[in-house]
Design a protein around this motif. Sequence first.
Motif, PDB file in Angstrom:
ATOM      1  N   ARG A  22       0.970  -1.168  -0.059  1.00 10.85           N
ATOM      2  CA  ARG A  22       0.053  -0.128   0.005  1.00 10.85           C
ATOM      3  C   ARG A  22       0.714   1.208   0.102  1.00 10.85           C
ATOM      4  N   ALA A  23       2.131   0.969   0.643  1.00  9.67           N
ATOM      5  CA  ALA A  23       2.882   2.235   0.537  1.00  9.67           C
ATOM      6  C   ALA A  23       3.660   2.352  -0.906  1.00  9.67           C
ATOM      7  N   GLU A  24       3.401   1.569  -1.625  1.00 12.14           N
ATOM      8  CA  GLU A  24       3.955   1.571  -2.950  1.00 12.14           C
ATOM      9  C   GLU A  24       5.527   1.205  -2.899  1.00 12.14           C
ATOM     10  N   VAL A  25       6.102   0.500  -1.827  1.00 11.06           N
ATOM     11  CA  VAL A  25       7.383  -0.071  -1.712  1.00 11.06           C
ATOM     12  C   VAL A  25       7.528  -1.223  -2.652  1.00 11.06           C
ATOM     13  N   ARG A  26       8.327  -1.358  -3.417  1.00 14.49           N
ATOM     14  CA  ARG A  26       8.405  -2.441  -4.385  1.00 14.49           C
ATOM     15  C   ARG A  26       9.851  -2.979  -4.336  1.00 14.49           C
ATOM     16  N   GLY A  27      10.078  -4.235  -4.178  1.00 10.39           N
ATOM     17  CA  GLY A  27      11.274  -4.894  -4.162  1.00 10.39           C
ATOM     18  C   GLY A  27      11.851  -5.114  -2.788  1.00 10.39           C
ATOM     19  N   LEU A  28      11.727  -6.440  -2.352  1.00  9.91           N
ATOM     20  CA  LEU A  28      12.626  -6.500  -1.119  1.00  9.91           C
ATOM     21  C   LEU A  28      13.009  -8.125  -1.085  1.00  9.91           C
ATOM     22  N   THR A  29      13.752  -8.522   0.152  1.00  7.48           N
ATOM     23  CA  THR A  29      14.293  -9.661   0.118  1.00  7.48           C
ATOM     24  C   THR A  29      13.812 -10.384   1.545  1.00  7.48           C
ATOM     25  N   VAL A  30      13.395 -11.246   1.539  1.00  5.63           N
ATOM     26  CA  VAL A  30      12.894 -11.889   2.911  1.00  5.63           C
ATOM     27  C   VAL A  30      13.518 -13.187   3.302  1.00  5.63           C
ATOM     28  N   THR A  31      14.020 -13.387   4.534  1.00  9.61           N
ATOM     29  CA  THR A  31      15.050 -14.700   4.899  1.00  9.61           C
ATOM     30  C   THR A  31      14.093 -14.988   6.365  1.00  9.61           C
ATOM     31  N   ARG A  32      14.095 -16.368   6.252  1.00  9.02           N
ATOM     32  CA  ARG A  32      13.738 -16.949   7.698  1.00  9.02           C
ATOM     33  C   ARG A  32      15.015 -17.044   8.650  1.00  9.02           C
ATOM     34  N   VAL A  33      14.897 -16.530   9.685  1.00  7.82           N
ATOM     35  CA  VAL A  33      16.136 -16.559  10.740  1.00  7.82           C
ATOM     36  C   VAL A  33      15.514 -17.049  11.839  1.00  7.82           C
ATOM     37  N   LEU A  34      16.506 -17.319  12.833  1.00  8.21           N
ATOM     38  CA  LEU A  34      16.226 -17.519  14.159  1.00  8.21           C
ATOM     39  C   LEU A  34      16.775 -16.534  15.276  1.00  8.21           C
ATOM     40  N   GLY A  35      16.035 -16.113  16.183  1.00 11.09           N
ATOM     41  CA  GLY A  35      16.595 -15.164  17.134  1.00 11.09           C
ATOM     42  C   GLY A  35      15.477 -14.942  18.438  1.00 11.09           C
ATOM     43  N   HIS A  36      15.872 -14.036  19.131  1.00 12.71           N
ATOM     44  CA  HIS A  36      14.926 -13.588  20.078  1.00 12.71           C
ATOM     45  C   HIS A  36      15.095 -12.106  20.431  1.00 12.71           C
ATOM     46  N   GLY A  37      14.046 -11.561  21.114  1.00 11.20           N
ATOM     47  CA  GLY A  37      14.219 -10.211  21.443  1.00 11.20           C
ATOM     48  C   GLY A  37      13.845 -10.092  23.027  1.00 11.20           C
ATOM     49  N   GLY A  38      14.291 -11.202  23.708  1.00 10.00           N
ATOM     50  CA  GLY A  38      13.971 -11.011  25.412  1.00 10.00           C
ATOM     51  C   GLY A  38      12.433 -11.737  25.754  1.00 10.00           C
ATOM     52  N   GLU A  39      11.583 -12.080  24.519  1.00 10.93           N
ATOM     53  CA  GLU A  39      10.336 -12.527  25.067  1.00 10.93           C
ATOM     54  C   GLU A  39      10.316 -13.588  25.971  1.00 10.93           C
ATOM     55  N   THR A  40       9.440 -14.164  26.458  1.00  6.63           N
ATOM     56  CA  THR A  40       9.247 -15.013  27.572  1.00  6.63           C
ATOM     57  C   THR A  40       9.527 -16.385  26.659  1.00  6.63           C
ATOM     58  N   ASP A  41      10.493 -17.353  27.194  1.00  2.00           N
ATOM     59  CA  ASP A  41      10.694 -18.573  26.630  1.00  2.00           C
ATOM     60  C   ASP A  41       9.200 -19.535  26.166  1.00  2.00           C
ATOM     61  N   ARG A  42       9.475 -20.133  25.193  1.00  2.00           N
ATOM     62  CA  ARG A  42       8.258 -20.969  24.934  1.00  2.00           C
ATOM     63  C   ARG A  42       8.790 -22.386  25.300  1.00  2.00           C
ATOM     64  N   VAL A  43       7.861 -22.917  26.374  1.00  3.55           N
ATOM     65  CA  VAL A  43       8.228 -24.232  26.825  1.00  3.55           C
ATOM     66  C   VAL A  43       7.654 -25.422  26.013  1.00  3.55           C
ATOM     67  N   GLU A  44       8.254 -26.368  25.380  1.00  2.00           N
ATOM     68  CA  GLU A  44       7.669 -27.538  24.702  1.00  2.00           C
ATOM     69  C   GLU A  44       8.318 -28.945  25.637  1.00  2.00           C
ATOM     70  N   THR A  45       7.477 -29.881  25.199  1.00  2.00           N
ATOM     71  CA  THR A  45       7.670 -30.995  25.941  1.00  2.00           C
ATOM     72  C   THR A  45       7.826 -32.411  24.821  1.00  2.00           C
ATOM     73  N   TYR A  46       8.912 -33.173  25.240  1.00  2.00           N
ATOM     74  CA  TYR A  46       8.909 -34.005  24.140  1.00  2.00           C
ATOM     75  C   TYR A  46       9.326 -35.557  24.727  1.00  2.00           C
TER      76      TYR A  46
END
Lengths: 120, 442
Positions: A22-46
């Motif tokens: 909508r802002a008429e910005v064209r052309g970009l690159t998207v990458t999947r990355v891993l990281g965190h910004g200090g959010e609460t940890d997600r707990v999983e159980t296996y």
Amino acid sequence: MKLIVAVIRPDRLNEVLEALYRAEVRGLTVTRVLGHGGETDRVETYRGTTVKMELQEKVRIEIGVSEPFVDATVRAILSGAHTGEVGDGKVFVLDVGQVHRIRTGERDENAVTPRPLTEV
Amino acid sequence: MTLPLLLALQDAQPSVVPADTAWMLVSTALVLLMTPALAFFYGGLVRSKNSLNTMMMSFAALGVVGVLWALLAYSLAFAEGNAWIGGTDNALLAGVGTEAKGTLPHVLFMAYQGTFAIITAALISGAIVERMRFGPYLAFIVLWTLFVYAPVAHWVWGGGWLMTRGVLDFAGGTVVHINAGVSALVAALVLGTRKDYSRQAILPHNVPFVLLGAGLLWFGWFGFNGGSALAANELAALAFTNTFLAPMATLVVWVLLDYFRTGRATAVGGATGIVVGLVAVTPAAGFIGPTSALLLGAIAAFPSYFTIVARSRTRLDDSLDVFAGHGIGGLTGALLTGVFASKVWNPAGNDGLLAGNPGQLATQALGVAAAIIYSALATFVILKLLGLVTALRAAPRAEGLGMDVTQHGEEAYSTGEGSILVMPDTSATAMPARALTPQAAS
């Protein structure tokens, strides 16, 4: 002429892409990355093993823009990626030395999309 | 099962027939396998972040509905009662021993019918995947099995009013497929659309899973339809063969429709075509001849195919097209049973339209209409009441993150990167480690 780098939540990518469109910005690159910004940890159980997923999936967006589009691009990312909870991500605006468009050999302001409005 | 057949079962001197028992033991295991198969079919069609949740919705029915069936639902469906619902004589499996029921040990008859209840509840989940909270889903299938499945099964198979009127439903076109399909439609309407629906592309994350599921469903369906003869006899062989032929015809027509409409034969379309063919032949399997089964399968492709095409352009988020596949497929099959049925193939059944008995078509329509109206109303009431007690839907944030992580605390395809092992005996955490490797777990 700036390089805008944003790290956002994967589930906000669609909203950000819509806002950028909508802002008429064209052309970009998207990458999947891993990281965190200090959010609460997600707990999983296996099988009785409990783990904290410290690194979360994030998406990194890189966009080269001409000066007149810097603010519009940043605003679009902020509005699209915002949920108000820890872990929404960051937007970095970096100075760029040179830009070359490979197809045409244009450089700098002419090589980033979109061109300044005055030239359109 | 037809009325004369059931009466014959009830009147016969009770004695267990070993051959029948052997086939029904196998059939029960076959039908039970259909629920994990459905988990793969549905699980492949959703996005990876919701794949475990979707598969668990089917697997959970194996537990929840199965236990409920033994405790109470079997009795409500099959114990002696009135025209509307069975009694409580067999509640808590009272009186369900190894004595003969028909030619089968009663426990086996109970288990066989239980596999039907399980998969019928699991079928509905396809309409509400990727957004319904797991707890309320469990509560829903419990209430639905008690208040919708058990009564409708009683109407058609347990000596209820539709059975008395001669509705032909060999293996559950009405009880299982129309019932689940219509409930799915209502559930999708009550739950509302997924937040991403018609805003971004929502693609199947594992099409090979979908094909695997369709293949295993077909395999299990031989027990579903072949076993509905409740004996190892000519009728079982007929139902088995029709279950073999009809989906083949549906698959061919579906692929051709794909070719003509889009120029390409899709794998998801092929898998869907197989399931629609299986659904459509279910009510007819023991009443029609093999060539009729081929015709029925071919015809059944059209209504379901075009319902899916039309549905995906609307705001109706029946996510995995349970209504188009099972509701419309079941409806087509139930009505075509009234067209193709013939006493030449099953003297205990009835003649249909083509054999000069148009009245059977009207009887079939009555059965269909009764199932549609009751199942729609009852499902609506159950979901609305549940919605008063608890939130049916996950919060938009949880929906965005994915139901696997938010509902189950697991991911389907985790690499373990970035995870920290939480030591079981202390609150301290170990060094960042690949928690899923044996070294880290020891």
